[in-house]
Every structure is written in structure tokens, then in C-alpha cells.
Design a protein around this motif. Structure first.
Motif, PDB file in Angstrom:
ATOM      1  N   LEU A  64     -23.673   9.439  -3.188  1.00 43.64           N
ATOM      2  CA  LEU A  64     -22.579  10.158  -2.211  1.00 43.64           C
ATOM      3  C   LEU A  64     -22.426  11.480  -3.065  1.00 43.64           C
ATOM      4  CD1 LEU A  64     -19.905   7.491  -1.713  1.00 43.64           C
ATOM      5  CD2 LEU A  64     -21.801   8.137  -0.216  1.00 43.64           C
ATOM      6  N   GLU A  65     -22.237  12.425  -2.288  1.00 46.84           N
ATOM      7  CA  GLU A  65     -21.594  13.701  -2.920  1.00 46.84           C
ATOM      8  C   GLU A  65     -20.053  13.538  -3.238  1.00 46.84           C
ATOM      9  OE1 GLU A  65     -21.438  17.496  -4.513  1.00 46.84           O
ATOM     10  OE2 GLU A  65     -23.354  16.348  -3.800  1.00 46.84           O
ATOM     11  N   PRO A  66     -19.499  13.666  -4.355  1.00 44.90           N
ATOM     12  CA  PRO A  66     -18.287  13.291  -4.819  1.00 44.90           C
ATOM     13  C   PRO A  66     -17.424  14.162  -3.945  1.00 44.90           C
ATOM     14  CG  PRO A  66     -19.653  13.599  -6.576  1.00 44.90           C
ATOM     15  CD  PRO A  66     -20.215  14.088  -5.480  1.00 44.90           C
ATOM     16  N   ALA A  67     -16.330  13.488  -3.244  1.00 46.74           N
ATOM     17  CA  ALA A  67     -15.369  14.124  -2.453  1.00 46.74           C
ATOM     18  C   ALA A  67     -14.057  13.659  -2.762  1.00 46.74           C
ATOM     19  CB  ALA A  67     -15.761  13.866  -0.687  1.00 46.74           C
ATOM     20  N   LEU A  68     -13.363  14.059  -3.694  1.00 45.69           N
ATOM     21  CA  LEU A  68     -12.216  13.535  -4.327  1.00 45.69           C
ATOM     22  C   LEU A  68     -11.101  14.580  -4.051  1.00 45.69           C
ATOM     23  CD1 LEU A  68     -10.351  11.637  -6.105  1.00 45.69           C
ATOM     24  CD2 LEU A  68     -11.182  12.780  -8.053  1.00 45.69           C
ATOM     25  N   LYS A  69      -9.960  14.256  -3.461  1.00 41.67           N
ATOM     26  CA  LYS A  69      -8.688  15.134  -3.335  1.00 41.67           C
ATOM     27  C   LYS A  69      -7.534  14.565  -4.362  1.00 41.67           C
ATOM     28  CE  LYS A  69      -9.861  17.228   0.993  1.00 41.67           C
ATOM     29  NZ  LYS A  69      -9.911  18.758   0.376  1.00 41.67           N
ATOM     30  N   LEU A  70      -7.168  15.010  -5.170  1.00 45.25           N
ATOM     31  CA  LEU A  70      -6.023  14.390  -6.002  1.00 45.25           C
ATOM     32  C   LEU A  70      -4.734  15.288  -6.466  1.00 45.25           C
ATOM     33  CD1 LEU A  70      -5.515  12.077  -8.517  1.00 45.25           C
ATOM     34  CD2 LEU A  70      -6.988  13.384  -9.830  1.00 45.25           C
ATOM     35  N   THR A  71      -4.023  15.178  -5.792  1.00 42.17           N
ATOM     36  CA  THR A  71      -2.753  15.966  -6.161  1.00 42.17           C
ATOM     37  C   THR A  71      -1.634  14.684  -6.340  1.00 42.17           C
ATOM     38  OG1 THR A  71      -3.223  17.819  -4.730  1.00 42.17           O
ATOM     39  CG2 THR A  71      -0.787  17.366  -5.490  1.00 42.17           C
ATOM     40  N   ALA A  72      -1.458  14.554  -7.419  1.00 39.90           N
ATOM     41  CA  ALA A  72      -0.754  12.913  -7.799  1.00 39.90           C
ATOM     42  C   ALA A  72       0.554  13.505  -8.949  1.00 39.90           C
ATOM     43  CB  ALA A  72      -1.664  12.442  -8.740  1.00 39.90           C
ATOM     44  N   ALA A  73       1.601  12.686  -8.774  1.00 38.08           N
ATOM     45  CA  ALA A  73       2.721  12.789  -9.906  1.00 38.08           C
ATOM     46  C   ALA A  73       2.743  11.668 -10.554  1.00 38.08           C
ATOM     47  CB  ALA A  73       3.920  13.316  -9.347  1.00 38.08           C
ATOM     48  N   ASN A 105       0.771  -1.137  -0.132  1.00 37.73           N
ATOM     49  CA  ASN A 105      -0.018  -0.012  -0.125  1.00 37.73           C
ATOM     50  C   ASN A 105       0.882   0.994   0.072  1.00 37.73           C
ATOM     51  OD1 ASN A 105      -2.405  -1.277   0.105  1.00 37.73           O
ATOM     52  ND2 ASN A 105      -2.672  -1.259   2.123  1.00 37.73           N
ATOM     53  N   CYS A 106       2.220   1.151   0.225  1.00 39.66           N
ATOM     54  CA  CYS A 106       3.070   2.234  -0.017  1.00 39.66           C
ATOM     55  C   CYS A 106       3.201   2.845  -1.458  1.00 39.66           C
ATOM     56  CB  CYS A 106       4.558   1.980   0.597  1.00 39.66           C
ATOM     57  SG  CYS A 106       4.333   1.563   2.316  1.00 39.66           S
ATOM     58  N   HIS A 107       3.196   3.923  -1.797  1.00 33.85           N
ATOM     59  CA  HIS A 107       3.674   4.836  -3.085  1.00 33.85           C
ATOM     60  C   HIS A 107       5.142   4.717  -3.167  1.00 33.85           C
ATOM     61  CE1 HIS A 107      -0.670   6.945  -2.683  1.00 33.85           C
ATOM     62  NE2 HIS A 107      -0.336   6.141  -1.673  1.00 33.85           N
ATOM     63  N   PRO A 108       5.609   4.856  -4.418  1.00 30.45           N
ATOM     64  CA  PRO A 108       4.707   4.928  -5.714  1.00 30.45           C
ATOM     65  C   PRO A 108       4.396   3.627  -6.078  1.00 30.45           C
ATOM     66  CG  PRO A 108       6.898   5.980  -5.779  1.00 30.45           C
ATOM     67  CD  PRO A 108       6.934   5.345  -4.558  1.00 30.45           C
ATOM     68  N   PHE A 109       3.602   3.414  -6.978  1.00 29.94           N
ATOM     69  CA  PHE A 109       3.185   2.414  -7.701  1.00 29.94           C
ATOM     70  C   PHE A 109       3.822   2.278  -9.055  1.00 29.94           C
ATOM     71  CE2 PHE A 109      -0.172   3.606  -4.501  1.00 29.94           C
ATOM     72  CZ  PHE A 109      -0.276   2.633  -3.814  1.00 29.94           C
ATOM     73  N   VAL A 110       3.994   1.188  -9.354  1.00 34.03           N
ATOM     74  CA  VAL A 110       4.598   0.825 -10.975  1.00 34.03           C
ATOM     75  C   VAL A 110       3.825  -0.168 -11.655  1.00 34.03           C
ATOM     76  CG1 VAL A 110       6.739  -0.172 -11.973  1.00 34.03           C
ATOM     77  CG2 VAL A 110       6.969   1.634  -9.984  1.00 34.03           C
ATOM     78  N   SER A 111       3.786   0.340 -13.012  1.00 37.04           N
ATOM     79  CA  SER A 111       3.382  -0.669 -13.916  1.00 37.04           C
ATOM     80  C   SER A 111       4.079  -0.507 -15.107  1.00 37.04           C
ATOM     81  CB  SER A 111       1.880  -0.506 -14.321  1.00 37.04           C
ATOM     82  OG  SER A 111       1.487  -1.229 -15.380  1.00 37.04           O
ATOM     83  N   GLY A 112       4.951  -1.818 -15.546  1.00 38.39           N
ATOM     84  CA  GLY A 112       5.480  -1.403 -16.775  1.00 38.39           C
ATOM     85  C   GLY A 112       6.515  -0.004 -16.731  1.00 38.39           C
ATOM     86  N   ARG A 113       6.682   0.991 -17.591  1.00 40.38           N
ATOM     87  CA  ARG A 113       7.510   2.080 -17.462  1.00 40.38           C
ATOM     88  C   ARG A 113       6.856   3.113 -16.628  1.00 40.38           C
ATOM     89  NH1 ARG A 113       5.158   2.887 -22.570  1.00 40.38           N
ATOM     90  NH2 ARG A 113       4.648   4.968 -23.041  1.00 40.38           N
ATOM     91  N   TRP A 114       5.666   3.097 -16.422  1.00 44.51           N
ATOM     92  CA  TRP A 114       4.870   3.845 -15.485  1.00 44.51           C
ATOM     93  C   TRP A 114       5.112   4.030 -14.160  1.00 44.51           C
ATOM     94  CZ3 TRP A 114       2.732   8.085 -17.560  1.00 44.51           C
ATOM     95  CH2 TRP A 114       2.447   8.293 -19.097  1.00 44.51           C
ATOM     96  N   SER A 115       5.227   5.029 -13.443  1.00 41.11           N
ATOM     97  CA  SER A 115       5.280   4.994 -11.993  1.00 41.11           C
ATOM     98  C   SER A 115       4.100   6.121 -11.497  1.00 41.11           C
ATOM     99  CB  SER A 115       6.686   5.383 -11.557  1.00 41.11           C
ATOM    100  OG  SER A 115       7.168   6.619 -12.044  1.00 41.11           O
ATOM    101  N   PHE A 116       3.818   6.332 -10.164  1.00 39.17           N
ATOM    102  CA  PHE A 116       2.518   7.040  -9.859  1.00 39.17           C
ATOM    103  C   PHE A 116       2.386   7.114  -8.357  1.00 39.17           C
ATOM    104  CE2 PHE A 116      -1.855   7.353  -8.104  1.00 39.17           C
ATOM    105  CZ  PHE A 116      -2.347   8.444  -8.805  1.00 39.17           C
ATOM    106  N   MET A 117       2.184   8.214  -7.874  1.00 34.23           N
ATOM    107  CA  MET A 117       1.913   8.535  -6.555  1.00 34.23           C
ATOM    108  C   MET A 117       1.065   9.445  -6.084  1.00 34.23           C
ATOM    109  SD  MET A 117       5.650  10.453  -5.320  1.00 34.23           S
ATOM    110  CE  MET A 117       6.059  11.898  -6.143  1.00 34.23           C
ATOM    111  N   HIS A 118       0.451   9.667  -4.956  1.00 31.01           N
ATOM    112  CA  HIS A 118      -0.686  10.471  -4.733  1.00 31.01           C
ATOM    113  C   HIS A 118      -0.934  11.087  -3.317  1.00 31.01           C
ATOM    114  CE1 HIS A 118      -5.475  10.004  -4.139  1.00 31.01           C
ATOM    115  NE2 HIS A 118      -5.166  11.254  -4.445  1.00 31.01           N
ATOM    116  N   ASN A 119      -1.198  12.149  -3.148  1.00 31.46           N
ATOM    117  CA  ASN A 119      -1.638  12.816  -1.948  1.00 31.46           C
ATOM    118  C   ASN A 119      -3.161  13.111  -2.303  1.00 31.46           C
ATOM    119  OD1 ASN A 119      -1.881  14.195   0.304  1.00 31.46           O
ATOM    120  ND2 ASN A 119      -0.977  16.022  -0.420  1.00 31.46           N
ATOM    121  N   GLY A 120      -4.025  12.582  -1.276  1.00 32.94           N
ATOM    122  CA  GLY A 120      -5.437  12.764  -1.310  1.00 32.94           C
ATOM    123  C   GLY A 120      -6.306  11.542  -0.990  1.00 32.94           C
ATOM    124  N   GLN A 121      -7.394  11.498  -1.492  1.00 36.92           N
ATOM    125  CA  GLN A 121      -8.425  10.248  -1.089  1.00 36.92           C
ATOM    126  C   GLN A 121      -9.636  10.398  -1.959  1.00 36.92           C
ATOM    127  OE1 GLN A 121      -9.453  12.099   2.967  1.00 36.92           O
ATOM    128  NE2 GLN A 121     -10.257  10.084   2.750  1.00 36.92           N
TER     129      GLN A 121
END
Length: 272
Positions: A179-188, A98-114
Motif C-alpha cells: 500500500l502507498e502509506p496514507a496516514l492522517k494524524l492530528t492527535a493530542a 471506540n469513542c475517544h479519548p482513550f486512557v491508559s494509566g495516567r495517559w490520555s489520547f485522542m485523534h483526528n485522522g485515520q
């Protein structure tokens, strides 16, 4: 909320960002200044690019400030493109997967939010990705699932469009669940050549994001918080923005997940 830092430019030692500055990422793991919680001790991770197409990856559940292996690796590894993350869990167990970053092939991804109300929409979102992508899912976080949804939506061909389409799917799933959408998405995220970032929230409180130059190398950084508050070179990224960073320039475009992904938008280009 989590804290993260990403770098693109001439090779530097990872410690130059992760450990050495006065307000480095490790410092932020126990004393963040612009997060809801000052402590981000639920694990950490680093993804870095070198001679191979896919990134190297090191993650663990220890607090970043207490892992000597992290400090040793960052002192020895040089890279021209890397993503580093310290976690404050908002959902999902404290586990390596569950720790970031996540990797798939050449891609990497990390996120602050929920994704607010994630347990109410999780099953439907997981069912919306292909079997091949679902088989890549190792943890239980909303962040990893969002990354897989971006891949499903064509991340390799259209990074901004894929990000917007994945966001729309989350918002629609929340509304279907009442649900009322409640998305926080600061990602690289990165494909090993270009660094991308998003700053977005369904409310007026998008998690922070800054861009700045890295002194001495000619590279650029994207960070949750400036790691050197003495310098004047940090630029706050506005909410509802999509950032594309190359070695030559940084472009900021509006991030508009409610609008058609094909709609054009004016560009803001910042020379290197």
C-alpha cells in the motif's frame, strides 16, 4: 473527520470550551467549518485530570449535541487539563469503546485522522504490541491501536520519539502490504502534566490544528477549529509539527517520522 479541543492552565469549567462558546466543540459536532464532513455525530468523550494521577473519563455514542448528561457534567466539572472529542467514524463501529479519548494509566489520547488501508495492516500492528498492552485494547479503531503503539515505543520516557517510531511502524507496515502509506494524524495526548499534539499527514492535507490562549484564565488551548472566531489569538500549527505545551510555554518542533528519532531539530519557543 473528527473535531477535538484540549486545554491546559488554571482550572476552568469544561463547559467554557465544550459547550459555551459560539463555535464550541458541541457546536462543531453538528456544524464543523474545517472538516470534510460538517457533522461529527458518532459519539463523544471527555478525559479530565483532577486530584488523582489518572484522568476521569466519560464517553458515549450519542451525538454530543443531544446528550444532556454531557452538558450537565461540563457545567459542574472544573479542571486545569482536559481533552474533549466528537467523533465522525472513519472505521470501527459506533460503540462506547471506540469513542475517544482513550486512557491508559495516567495517559490520555485522542485523534483526528485515520490509517489508510487499516484492515490490511491491522493484524500485523496488533501483533507488534506486547500482550499486556494488547489486553488493554477495548475497541477496534486504528486510533486506539496507534495509542498503544506509542506506549509500546516508550511514550512515558520520550513522547516525540515514541510518536515518530510508532508512525514509522505504520508506514512500514503499509509498504509491506503493498500500500502507498496514507496516514492522517492530528492527535493530542497528555500525562496529566504536559499536553502534547501532532499535526502530520503523508499527503499535503493534514487535518487542521490551532493553538490559542483562553481569555480570562491565562490558559492555552489546542483545537481542531477555533471556538471563538472573533479573537485574533489563534495560531495555525504547521503540518509536520510536534507541539509540547506546559503551563509556562509552548514549543513546536518538526515531526519527522522518516528521520531517525534521535536527530536534533531547532526549537520554536513561544512564551506563556
Amino acid at each position: 473527520m473528527c473535531r477535538w479541543a484540549a486545554y491546559l492552565g488554571p482550572e476552568v469549567f469544561l463547559e467554557d470550551i465544550v459547550a459555551a462558546p459560539c463555535h464550541s466543540l458541541i457546536a462543531q459536532s453538528h456544524h464543523a467549518l474545517e472538516a470534510k464532513s460538517p457533522t461529527n455525530g458518532d459519539g463523544f468523550g471527555v478525559a479530565w485530570y483532577g486530584a488523582r494521577p489518572e484522568p476521569g473519563l466519560y464517553r458515549d455514542i450519542l451525538p454530543a449535541w443531544s446528550d444532556p448528561n454531557l452538558k450537565s457534567l461540563c457545567r459542574q466539572i472544573r479542571s486545569g487539563l482536559f481533552l474533549a472529542h466528537v467523533r465522525a467514524a472513519t472505521g470501527g463501529a459506533t460503540s462506547r469503546m471506540n469513542c475517544h479519548p482513550f486512557v491508559s494509566g495516567r495517559w490520555s489520547f485522542m485523534h483526528n485522522g485515520q490509517i489508510g488501508g487499516f484492515e490490511r495492516v491491522r493484524r500485523g500492528l496488533e501483533n507488534s504490541i506486547s500482550d499486556a498492552l494488547y489486553d488493554q485494547r477495548e475497541g477496534t479503531t486504528d486510533s486506539e491501536l496507534f495509542f498503544l503503539m506509542m506506549l509500546q515505543e516508550g511514550l512515558a520516557e520520550d513522547p516525540q520519539g515514541a510518536s515518530e517510531r510508532a508512525t514509522v511502524r505504520v508506514l512500514e507496515a503499509c509498504r509491506r502490504a503493498g500500500l502507498e502509506p496514507a496516514l492522517k494524524l492530528t492527535a493530542a495526548f497528555s500525562d496529566g502534566e504536559t499536553l502534547y499534539a501532532i499535526r502530520y499527514s503523508t499527503d499535503a492535507h493534514a487535518p487542521t490544528l490551532y493553538a490559542g490562549s483562553f481569555r480570562g484564565s491565562g490558559g492555552r488551548c489546542l483545537v481542531s477549529e477555533p471556538f471563538d472566531r472573533e479573537g485574533p489569538n489563534w495560531q495555525p500549527i504547521p503540518p509536520s509539527s510536534f507541539v509540547t505545551m506546559t503551563t509556562d510555554a509552548m514549543t513546536i518542533r518538526p515531526f519527522e517520522p522518516e528521520a531517525p528519532a534521535v536527530a536534533s531539530a531547532p526549537r520554536q519557543r513561544i512564551p506563556a
